[in-house]
Design an enzyme around this catalytic site. Structure first.
Site, PDB file in Angstrom:
ATOM      1  N   LYS A 110       0.754  -1.261  -0.191  1.00  0.00           N
ATOM      2  CA  LYS A 110       0.141   0.135   0.181  1.00  0.00           C
ATOM      3  C   LYS A 110       0.911   1.286   0.177  1.00  0.00           C
ATOM      4  O   LYS A 110       0.725   2.003   0.830  1.00  0.00           O
ATOM      5  CB  LYS A 110      -1.087   0.047   1.271  1.00  0.00           C
TER       6      LYS A 110
HETATM    7  O1  6AU Z   1      -9.098 -12.082   4.603  1.00  0.00           O
HETATM    8  P1  6AU Z   1      -8.579 -11.347   5.764  1.00  0.00           P
HETATM    9  O2  6AU Z   1      -9.684 -10.402   6.448  1.00  0.00           O
HETATM   10  O3  6AU Z   1      -7.829 -12.343   6.616  1.00  0.00           O
HETATM   11  O4  6AU Z   1      -7.389 -10.441   5.225  1.00  0.00           O
HETATM   12  C1  6AU Z   1      -7.502  -9.446   4.029  1.00  0.00           C
HETATM   13  C2  6AU Z   1      -6.356  -8.910   3.667  1.00  0.00           C
HETATM   14  C3  6AU Z   1      -5.284  -8.355   4.508  1.00  0.00           C
HETATM   15  C4  6AU Z   1      -5.563  -6.696   4.270  1.00  0.00           C
HETATM   16  O5  6AU Z   1      -4.373  -5.795   4.362  1.00  0.00           O
HETATM   17  C5  6AU Z   1      -6.237  -6.893   2.632  1.00  0.00           C
HETATM   18  O6  6AU Z   1      -6.500  -8.172   2.600  1.00  0.00           O
HETATM   19  N1  6AU Z   1      -6.928  -5.771   2.465  1.00  0.00           N
HETATM   20  C6  6AU Z   1      -6.814  -4.769   1.198  1.00  0.00           C
HETATM   21  C7  6AU Z   1      -5.695  -5.083   0.311  1.00  0.00           C
HETATM   22  C8  6AU Z   1      -5.482  -6.132  -0.231  1.00  0.00           C
HETATM   23  O7  6AU Z   1      -5.365  -3.935  -0.230  1.00  0.00           O
HETATM   24  C9  6AU Z   1      -7.669  -3.796   1.313  1.00  0.00           C
HETATM   25  C10 6AU Z   1      -8.722  -3.595   1.917  1.00  0.00           C
HETATM   26  O8  6AU Z   1      -9.444  -2.853   1.793  1.00  0.00           O
HETATM   27  N2  6AU Z   1      -8.927  -4.702   2.744  1.00  0.00           N
HETATM   28  C11 6AU Z   1      -8.143  -5.577   2.992  1.00  0.00           C
HETATM   29  O9  6AU Z   1      -8.705  -6.563   3.951  1.00  0.00           O
HETATM   30  O10 6AU Z   1      -3.942  -8.780   4.245  1.00  0.00           O
END
Ligand code: 6AU
Length: 265
Positions: free
Chosen positions: A91
């Protein structure tokens, strides 16, 4: 139309080599799951990838969240051996010059990441800064801009979706966008703005839906794909499950189901 035809059509709409590689990985792995490997250490991450690799199409990392009980190079080697592209979820958000340095110094992200996430808040030069770092490293890489977020109350979705997509649509290095996987209607709206030439990748995915820790929100993998996502990003639903491989397999099947439903919808 079968899921395969639907995904092949998406591949033909991609022009960036990393976008094409990601979609080809969906085809060969028969899964549109990007594993979010948010486990505590490099050893844990390698163990997780060894368990679930047949049912995932790529790995998303947070290199700065790992305990160093192993070499990061072993994680890279593991992904390469399994044919899994790596997206570093750094990010990036700084000015172009600093983002450029952050790609090449420290973790040397440009040396191993096939894609990185970035915010658009600092303006378009961040994209050039990231792209130039891959050029220095002699590698192809694609930028994924945050156009929506899955977290409650985020400002990206409130204020920045359209300007971020406008910025990303004129830049060859932007292979796609992060969308809000917890809300199929939001994904469908994002797809309308993005069009077909770039990817939408959605975190906030859990087969059970509901809310996660610290403001995270979840939707299901099939609904996200049906609404217009190309790939879903799944972390804790897989690595916290008692049987991560079974859960990854279930999520992979759900993504294919989502493509079929989209094709027939
Ligand atoms: O499936 P989770 O909730 O255990 O993890 C979600 C992953 C984490 C967050 O840093 C990322 O997705 N993420 C992102 C990304 C990928 O940029 C953006 C967002 O809005 N929400 C989110 O959860 O590694």
């Amino acid at each position: 139309m079968t899921w395969e035809k639907a995904v092949e059509a998406r591949r033909d709409e991609m022009s960036h080599p990393v976008g094409i590689r990601l979609i080809e990985s969906v085809l060969s792995k028969q899964s549109a799951v990007i594993l979010s490997g948010d486990v505590p250490s490099t050893k844990d991450l390698i163990y997780l990838i060894e368990q679930v690799h047949p049912w995932i199409a790529a790995v998303k990392t947070h290199v700065d969240c790992m305990d160093g009980d192993g070499e990061w190079s072993e994680v890279i080697a593991c992904c390469q051996e399994k044919g899994l592209p790596i997206m570093e979820d750094r990010k990036f958000a700084d000015i172009g010059a600093i983002s450029h340095h952050q790609m090449l110094k420290g973790w040397n992200i440009a040396g191993w990441a096939d894609a990185v996430t970035a915010h658009g808040i600092s303006g378009p030069d961040i994209i050039d800064g990231l792209q130039d770092a891959w050029t220095v490293a002699g590698r192809d890489g694609g930028v994924v801009l945050l156009a929506q977020m899955s977290s409650r109350g985020n400002l990206v979705e409130k204020r920045l979706t359209e300007p971020v997509v406008e910025m990303g649509s004129v830049h060859e290095s932007v292979i796609g966008y992060i969308g809000n996987g917890s809300d199929p209607q939001a994904i469908a709206r994002l797809r309308e703005i993005v069009g077909d030439s770039q990817l939408i990748l959605t975190p906030g995915i859990h087969p059970d839906g509901g809310d996660g820790k610290r403001g995270q929100r979840y939707g299901s993998p099939d609904a996200a794909i049906e609404a217009g996502a190309d790939m879903v990003i799944i972390g804790s639903a897989i690595y916290k499950d008692a049987q991560p491989a079974e859960m990854a397999k279930k999520c992979a099947a759900a993504t294919l189901n989502g493509f079929e439903r989209r094709a027939h919808g």
